[in-house]
Design a protein around this motif. Sequence first.
Motif, PDB file in Angstrom:
ATOM      1  N   ALA A  87       0.821  -1.220   0.000  1.00 12.59           N
ATOM      2  CA  ALA A  87       0.000   0.000   0.000  1.00 12.59           C
ATOM      3  C   ALA A  87       0.847   1.259   0.000  1.00 12.59           C
ATOM      4  O   ALA A  87       2.019   1.237   0.389  1.00 12.59           O
ATOM      5  N   CYS A  88       0.227   2.361  -0.403  1.00 10.67           N
ATOM      6  CA  CYS A  88       0.866   3.674  -0.374  1.00 10.67           C
ATOM      7  C   CYS A  88       1.421   3.938   1.016  1.00 10.67           C
ATOM      8  O   CYS A  88       0.766   3.658   2.015  1.00 10.67           O
ATOM      9  N   GLN A  89       2.613   4.508   1.074  1.00  8.04           N
ATOM     10  CA  GLN A  89       3.268   4.683   2.370  1.00  8.04           C
ATOM     11  C   GLN A  89       2.758   5.898   3.128  1.00  8.04           C
ATOM     12  O   GLN A  89       2.561   5.840   4.334  1.00  8.04           O
ATOM     13  N   THR A  90       2.578   7.009   2.419  1.00  9.37           N
ATOM     14  CA  THR A  90       2.096   8.230   3.084  1.00  9.37           C
ATOM     15  C   THR A  90       0.951   8.844   2.273  1.00  9.37           C
ATOM     16  O   THR A  90       0.900   8.708   1.042  1.00  9.37           O
TER      17      THR A  90
ATOM     18  N   MET B   1       4.666   6.105  -7.866  1.00  9.24           N
ATOM     19  CA  MET B   1       3.918   5.869  -6.622  1.00  9.24           C
ATOM     20  C   MET B   1       3.864   4.376  -6.312  1.00  9.24           C
ATOM     21  O   MET B   1       3.819   3.546  -7.214  1.00  9.24           O
ATOM     22  N   VAL B   2       3.886   4.055  -5.040  1.00  7.55           N
ATOM     23  CA  VAL B   2       3.755   2.666  -4.617  1.00  7.55           C
ATOM     24  C   VAL B   2       2.464   2.095  -5.169  1.00  7.55           C
ATOM     25  O   VAL B   2       1.431   2.752  -5.161  1.00  7.55           O
ATOM     26  N   ALA B   4      -0.058  -1.580  -5.494  1.00  9.37           N
ATOM     27  CA  ALA B   4      -0.332  -2.928  -5.016  1.00  9.37           C
ATOM     28  C   ALA B   4       0.327  -3.994  -5.878  1.00  9.37           C
ATOM     29  O   ALA B   4       0.685  -5.068  -5.383  1.00  9.37           O
ATOM     30  N   GLN B  33      12.028   6.407   2.957  1.00 10.76           N
ATOM     31  CA  GLN B  33      11.081   6.100   4.035  1.00 10.76           C
ATOM     32  C   GLN B  33      11.761   5.208   5.071  1.00 10.76           C
ATOM     33  O   GLN B  33      12.057   4.057   4.782  1.00 10.76           O
ATOM     34  N   CYS B  38       5.737   1.356   8.922  1.00 13.77           N
ATOM     35  CA  CYS B  38       5.387   1.421   7.500  1.00 13.77           C
ATOM     36  C   CYS B  38       6.191   0.400   6.692  1.00 13.77           C
ATOM     37  O   CYS B  38       5.633  -0.373   5.901  1.00 13.77           O
ATOM     38  N   ASN B  42       4.650  -3.233   4.853  1.00 17.10           N
ATOM     39  CA  ASN B  42       4.733  -3.574   3.428  1.00 17.10           C
ATOM     40  C   ASN B  42       5.572  -4.838   3.180  1.00 17.10           C
ATOM     41  O   ASN B  42       5.238  -5.643   2.305  1.00 17.10           O
TER      42      ASN B  42
END
Lengths: 175, 175
Positions: A87-90, B1-2, B4, B33, B38, B42
């Motif tokens: 998932a998106c981190q922030t 962007m991260v 799925a 990050q 977090c 992940n």
Amino acid sequence: MVHADSSTFAQGLSKKEVYAQIRDQAEALFDGQRNWVCNLANVASLLWHGYHSLSFPSSRVNWAGFYVLDPSRPNQLILGPFQGQVACQTIGFNRGVCGAAARTGETQLIEDVDQFPGHIACDGASKSEIVVPVVQNGRVVAIIDVDCAELNGFDMDDKAALEDLAALIAKASDF
Amino acid sequence: MVHADSSTFAQGLSKKEVYAQIRDQAEALFDGQRNWVCNLANVASLLWHGYHSLSFPSSRVNWAGFYVLDPSRPNQLILGPFQGQVACQTIGFNRGVCGAAARTGETQLIEDVDQFPGHIACDGASKSEIVVPVVQNGRVVAIIDVDCAELNGFDMDDKAALEDLAALIAKASDF
């Protein structure tokens, strides 16, 4: 002792019965334990297995977990414990469904995420979403986020049950 | 962007190829990050989906996640992010496979958990287990814990890959 079976749900239960079991198990798990990471990790597991014991559309939940206030940056959420795909981190407070819940302090029940202005498509499979703020001492400290791979995955019963769970989490955990 | 999809694994990959993808994706996720919650959330997702893309016995992994040092009590682990069923909240350094890894700083590769003295049966379905310490500045700060519902679920390839992943986590995350 805590046992994996607390996240085993009988087949054929109603959604209200599953949420009642989630609440009961969460309350038992929180007894004597206020660490938020530990508590949210187990609640994410309860939610995930609860939804997957239910029929359509709840069975099609594809992400269940938490974002919390990012200690490194104001007005930003950071990923917490969850079950599902990466998932998106922030997430900034000004972005998407999670940001709206954090900014307004109000539950976001979204029938179709593609109609939500500024929706963040972490996972293109997600079609509907519910986000419930966890409010402690008048401040949003976390959000419960659940995604479903079907439109209209959530209703007012989900809203009521998750708001009740959020209140329990806020009361029982130190953030 | 991260996205799925970083936890989507092609069918037919070897275990080494899956671990290589997990490492690459983890490294990308850690870029910029350092928040441990977090990052571990992940990685638990990457591990879970990686194992479940593989054939027997890796496909029978029934828990993948982390315990970290309990800030409230010395010589005790507390549950971190994971994927799978509800898990024990705290584990003393003197208890079970996780405790042994935390106490000794050495990987525990257990073919049959029922033969391990003091095994903690959080989930009676777990038959074998691998626990790898995450060591930062000479101190165990967390452990990677993976359970399998089959005997002999893990081998030296799992040990090598998870030790490499643990080193990456230690380098990239603030605990």
